[in-house]
Scaffold this active site. Structure first.
Site, PDB file in Angstrom:
ATOM      1  N   ARG A 170      30.228  23.110  35.478  1.00  0.00           N
ATOM      2  CA  ARG A 170      30.387  22.801  36.898  1.00  0.00           C
ATOM      3  C   ARG A 170      31.362  21.657  37.148  1.00  0.00           C
ATOM      4  NH1 ARG A 170      24.503  22.493  39.577  1.00  0.00           N
ATOM      5  NH2 ARG A 170      25.854  22.353  41.412  1.00  0.00           N
ATOM      6  N   SER A 189      34.921  46.571  31.343  1.00  0.00           N
ATOM      7  CA  SER A 189      35.388  47.641  32.215  1.00  0.00           C
ATOM      8  C   SER A 189      34.447  47.802  33.409  1.00  0.00           C
ATOM      9  CB  SER A 189      35.462  48.946  31.423  1.00  0.00           C
ATOM     10  OG  SER A 189      35.942  49.990  32.232  1.00  0.00           O
ATOM     11  N   GLY A 190      35.040  47.875  34.619  1.00  0.00           N
ATOM     12  CA  GLY A 190      34.269  48.081  35.836  1.00  0.00           C
ATOM     13  C   GLY A 190      33.709  46.831  36.457  1.00  0.00           C
ATOM     14  N   LYS A 199      38.049  43.633  37.942  1.00  0.00           N
ATOM     15  CA  LYS A 199      39.368  43.025  37.689  1.00  0.00           C
ATOM     16  C   LYS A 199      40.430  43.592  38.631  1.00  0.00           C
ATOM     17  CE  LYS A 199      39.434  44.305  33.389  1.00  0.00           C
ATOM     18  NZ  LYS A 199      38.117  44.977  33.332  1.00  0.00           N
ATOM     19  N   SER A 200      40.476  44.914  38.745  1.00  0.00           N
ATOM     20  CA  SER A 200      41.490  45.549  39.589  1.00  0.00           C
ATOM     21  C   SER A 200      41.268  45.245  41.064  1.00  0.00           C
ATOM     22  CB  SER A 200      41.495  47.072  39.356  1.00  0.00           C
ATOM     23  OG  SER A 200      41.852  47.365  38.024  1.00  0.00           O
ATOM     24  N   ASP A 226      45.098  47.109  33.936  1.00  0.00           N
ATOM     25  CA  ASP A 226      44.385  47.876  32.918  1.00  0.00           C
ATOM     26  C   ASP A 226      44.924  47.607  31.510  1.00  0.00           C
ATOM     27  OD1 ASP A 226      42.285  49.666  32.243  1.00  0.00           O
ATOM     28  OD2 ASP A 226      43.804  51.171  31.796  1.00  0.00           O
ATOM     29  N   HIS A 277      43.121  44.845  27.204  1.00  0.00           N
ATOM     30  CA  HIS A 277      42.586  45.398  28.448  1.00  0.00           C
ATOM     31  C   HIS A 277      42.407  44.249  29.442  1.00  0.00           C
ATOM     32  CE1 HIS A 277      40.318  47.897  31.162  1.00  0.00           C
ATOM     33  NE2 HIS A 277      39.273  47.102  31.094  1.00  0.00           N
TER      34      HIS A 277
END
Length: 310
Positions: free
Chosen positions: A244, A156-157, A160-161, A178, A139
């Protein structure tokens, strides 16, 4: 291992089928190596690997044409008695009637191409190496950023997209959203593609499915891409100690290969597309031998040394 059907192989390599009565779907190729059967055709079958695609070039064809009909029948009967995936004639050559008759009797597919033998062999090995490579599905989102294959992973959510869409608008290319199919070509190369059913589509929560190829043009999509590094998106946590400097590379394992991985904490207002672009350029710089973190560390050490001397 499923292998590759001879039908798919013939279609991909644009081969002519001399044995149309044989069902090519029932024959499969399981290894990427090919073989030019010079020795077997001369009667030496020691170490003969019948699982390979057999390729007949100009040398093998010329040798067979010099034989009498009786000698040809004997050679063909012995050669085609082995359960090989298929035989391919190159340079526009084709099987003679005796060869074709015995091949049909033994259910060995006979194919042909006009391409030179060496060039065709290289194409076959390249295609079969990728098609038969170990494969996993994960995924994530795969994008080509300045020529570097960036795999974006995360829950998920998490965005990324959305990050991929912003990168596309900035001129970069989408490979998969996806669902990403990853194939291990060798110890140093992972290739990512999209399943056919979701290719060039992006899912945006609240909007739905969009077709990147249709909306933004063919220059914004790509069929496959080597995976060069990973960015893993995660929710910002105040107590976490995030890197960092970047002096020590972190890695994630994909199909046994170690891939550089950056953990990127998400906070409101952070421009993910710009960060991804900077990460891609920085990764390329490191491959070219320049490491900004090490250069800064060197300057700091030099400055401390100078102060101590003073």
């Amino acid at each position: 291992m499923e292998g590759v059907t001879v039908e798919k192989f013939a279609k991909k390599m644009e081969l002519k089928n001399f044995t149309e009565d044989i069902n090519l779907k029932e024959h499969r190729i399981y290894i990427s190596d090919v073989n030019r059967p010079g020795l077997p055709l001369s009667g030496c079958f020691e170490y003969f690997d019948q699982a390979r695609v057999e390729i007949i070039g100009i040398a093998e064809y010329a040798y067979l044409q010099k034989k009498t009909e009786e000698e040809q029948t004997k050679i063909y009967n012995e050669f085609l008695s082995y359960d090989m995936p298929c035989v391919v004639f190159c340079r526009g050559f084709g099987p003679d009637p005796i060869f074709l008759e015995i091949a049909n009797r033994n259910q060995i597919p006979i194919l042909g191409t006009d391409r030179p033998t060496s060039e065709f062999m290289a194409e076959v090995i390249n295609f079969l190496t990728e098609a038969l490579a170990p494969c996993i599905t994960i995924h994530g989102v795969l994008v080509d950023v300045y020529g570097e294959g960036l795999l974006i992973m995360g829950e998920s959510g998490i965005g990324k997209s959305e990050a991929a869409l912003e990168l596309i608008k900035r001129g970069h290319r989408l490979v998969a959203d996806d669902v990403v199919e990853i194939r291990r070509i060798n110890d140093h190369t992972l290739v990512g593609t999209s399943p056919d059913i979701t290719r060039y589509f992006i899912e945006l929560r609240g909007i739905g499915i969009i077709d990147v190829k249709t909306l933004f043009g063919v220059e914004c999509v790509k069929e496959k891409q080597n995976i060069d590094f990973v960015i893993r998106l995660e929710d910002w946590k105040k107590d976490n100690n995030y890197d960092r400097m970047g002096l020590v590379e972190e890695y994630t394992e994909l199909l046994g290969n170690q891939v550089v991985c950056h953990s990127l904490p998400i906070r409101p207002g952070r421009n993910l597309a710009v960060i991804c672009e900077a990460a891609a350029v920085n990764h390329r710089q490191k491959k070219m031998g320049y490491n900004a973190a090490k250069e800064l560390s060197r300057r700091v050490q030099e400055n401390l040394t100078k102060r101590e001397e003073e």
